[in-house]
Design an enzyme around this catalytic site. Sequence first.
Site, mmCIF file in Angstrom:
data_model
loop_
_atom_site.group_PDB
_atom_site.id
_atom_site.type_symbol
_atom_site.label_atom_id
_atom_site.label_comp_id
_atom_site.label_asym_id
_atom_site.label_seq_id
_atom_site.Cartn_x
_atom_site.Cartn_y
_atom_site.Cartn_z
ATOM 1 N N HIS A 147 -2.460 7.343 7.283
ATOM 2 C CA HIS A 147 -1.458 8.246 6.697
ATOM 3 C C HIS A 147 -2.088 9.563 6.252
ATOM 4 O O HIS A 147 -1.495 10.629 6.406
ATOM 5 C CB HIS A 147 -0.787 7.595 5.480
ATOM 6 C CG HIS A 147 0.348 6.676 5.795
ATOM 7 N ND1 HIS A 147 1.475 7.079 6.474
ATOM 8 C CD2 HIS A 147 0.553 5.366 5.488
ATOM 9 C CE1 HIS A 147 2.329 6.062 6.567
ATOM 10 N NE2 HIS A 147 1.787 5.000 5.971
ATOM 11 N N HIS A 202 -4.394 1.240 7.552
ATOM 12 C CA HIS A 202 -3.054 1.825 7.678
ATOM 13 C C HIS A 202 -2.903 3.014 6.718
ATOM 14 O O HIS A 202 -2.385 4.073 7.109
ATOM 15 C CB HIS A 202 -2.035 0.707 7.383
ATOM 16 C CG HIS A 202 -0.605 1.122 7.318
ATOM 17 N ND1 HIS A 202 0.332 0.697 8.233
ATOM 18 C CD2 HIS A 202 0.067 1.896 6.428
ATOM 19 C CE1 HIS A 202 1.513 1.211 7.908
ATOM 20 N NE2 HIS A 202 1.383 1.934 6.817
ATOM 21 N N GLU A 203 -3.373 2.849 5.476
ATOM 22 C CA GLU A 203 -3.246 3.924 4.475
ATOM 23 C C GLU A 203 -4.111 5.131 4.839
ATOM 24 O O GLU A 203 -3.686 6.278 4.673
ATOM 25 C CB GLU A 203 -3.618 3.429 3.073
ATOM 26 C CG GLU A 203 -2.806 2.266 2.543
ATOM 27 C CD GLU A 203 -1.327 2.369 2.777
ATOM 28 O OE1 GLU A 203 -0.790 3.496 2.835
ATOM 29 O OE2 GLU A 203 -0.682 1.317 2.929
ATOM 30 N N CYS A 225 5.862 -0.358 7.600
ATOM 31 C CA CYS A 225 5.525 0.851 6.837
ATOM 32 C C CYS A 225 6.745 1.253 6.020
ATOM 33 O O CYS A 225 7.859 1.258 6.549
ATOM 34 C CB CYS A 225 5.134 1.974 7.789
ATOM 35 S SG CYS A 225 4.670 3.502 6.943
ATOM 36 N N LEU A 226 6.516 1.595 4.779
ATOM 37 C CA LEU A 226 7.626 2.026 3.921
ATOM 38 C C LEU A 226 8.266 3.308 4.442
ATOM 39 O O LEU A 226 9.417 3.593 4.115
ATOM 40 C CB LEU A 226 7.126 2.227 2.481
ATOM 41 C CG LEU A 226 6.665 0.947 1.770
ATOM 42 C CD1 LEU A 226 6.000 1.287 0.437
ATOM 43 C CD2 LEU A 226 7.834 -0.015 1.566
ATOM 44 N N GLN A 260 2.824 9.903 1.873
ATOM 45 C CA GLN A 260 4.176 9.341 1.946
ATOM 46 C C GLN A 260 5.078 9.836 0.822
ATOM 47 O O GLN A 260 6.303 9.744 0.935
ATOM 48 C CB GLN A 260 4.119 7.811 1.908
ATOM 49 C CG GLN A 260 3.507 7.206 3.150
ATOM 50 C CD GLN A 260 3.380 5.705 3.008
ATOM 51 O OE1 GLN A 260 2.435 5.213 2.398
ATOM 52 N NE2 GLN A 260 4.335 4.969 3.561
ATOM 53 N N GLY A 281 0.843 -1.190 0.000
ATOM 54 C CA GLY A 281 0.000 0.000 0.000
ATOM 55 C C GLY A 281 0.875 1.236 0.000
ATOM 56 O O GLY A 281 2.072 1.161 0.323
HETATM 57 O O1 GNR Z 1 4.074 -2.625 2.594
HETATM 58 C C1 GNR Z 1 3.413 -2.491 3.626
HETATM 59 N N1 GNR Z 1 3.103 -3.586 4.347
HETATM 60 C C2 GNR Z 1 2.172 -3.596 5.363
HETATM 61 C C3 GNR Z 1 2.101 -4.731 6.148
HETATM 62 C C4 GNR Z 1 1.167 -4.812 7.158
HETATM 63 C C5 GNR Z 1 0.313 -3.771 7.382
HETATM 64 C C6 GNR Z 1 0.376 -2.622 6.618
HETATM 65 C C7 GNR Z 1 1.301 -2.545 5.606
HETATM 66 S S1 GNR Z 1 1.353 -1.125 4.621
HETATM 67 C C8 GNR Z 1 3.004 -1.151 4.063
HETATM 68 C C9 GNR Z 1 3.216 -0.088 3.004
HETATM 69 C C10 GNR Z 1 3.018 1.270 3.606
HETATM 70 O O2 GNR Z 1 3.780 1.795 4.368
HETATM 71 N N2 GNR Z 1 1.893 1.861 3.336
HETATM 72 O O3 GNR Z 1 1.603 3.036 3.904
HETATM 73 NI NI NI Z 2 2.714 3.113 5.747
#
Ligand code: GNR
Ligand code: NI
Length: 178
Positions: A148, A144-145, A102-103, A62, A57
């Site tokens: 952000h 999660h997204e 999270c990236l 980001q 995601g």
């Molecule tokens: O790549 C991602 N893996 C992930 C794994 C478990 C829960 C959420 C994520 S999102 C993350 C990519 C990211 O940072 N998206 O904002």
């Molecule tokens: Ni993230």
Amino acid sequence: TSDSSRTQFLPMSLLNILQYPDPRLRTKAVPITLYDDKLHQLAENMLETMYAAPGIGLAATQVDVHVRLVVVDVSQAKNEPHVLVNPTLVLHGDAFEAEEGCLSVPGFYEVLHRAERISVHALTTRGEKQVFEAEGLLAVCIQHECDHLDGKLFVDYLSGLKRNRIRKKLLKQQKQSA
Ligand code: GNR
Ligand code: NI
């Protein structure tokens, strides 16, 4: 298909992903009101950036674009992209435990609680309504997204002690690679 049109006619660009504790990650994204080619191109570039990272995601926040746009693909084959404009969620189901990364917080993974099922209400990049149900990893990723877009990161759910430890390690790494 949209896939062939983008690879045939438009160059891709990989976008730079902001890293915690960059204060720009705390920006609250504004709703999208213009459904033009620039928006479509941003979504395509975000998908490409997400696949290259690799991640499941990516939120516009980001990549330092503070509009309410997220892309997600939790499929193994990386062929089930979701592009969500102005997403809103209705949370259902019990708390679901999943390990998150999270990236923008590279190298750190923690188990969090999220809703197991969600209803997703969003628009497409063409301004068309989309409503669907998600569960499991897809539901976790979309939650999660959407965080952000409100300037929230998964580390905010951890203890201050854990968050501070992660912050210091990342700052040190960032100084070393600068
Ligand atoms: O790549 C991602 N893996 C992930 C794994 C478990 C829960 C959420 C994520 S999102 C993350 C990519 C990211 O940072 N998206 O904002
Ligand atoms: Ni993230």
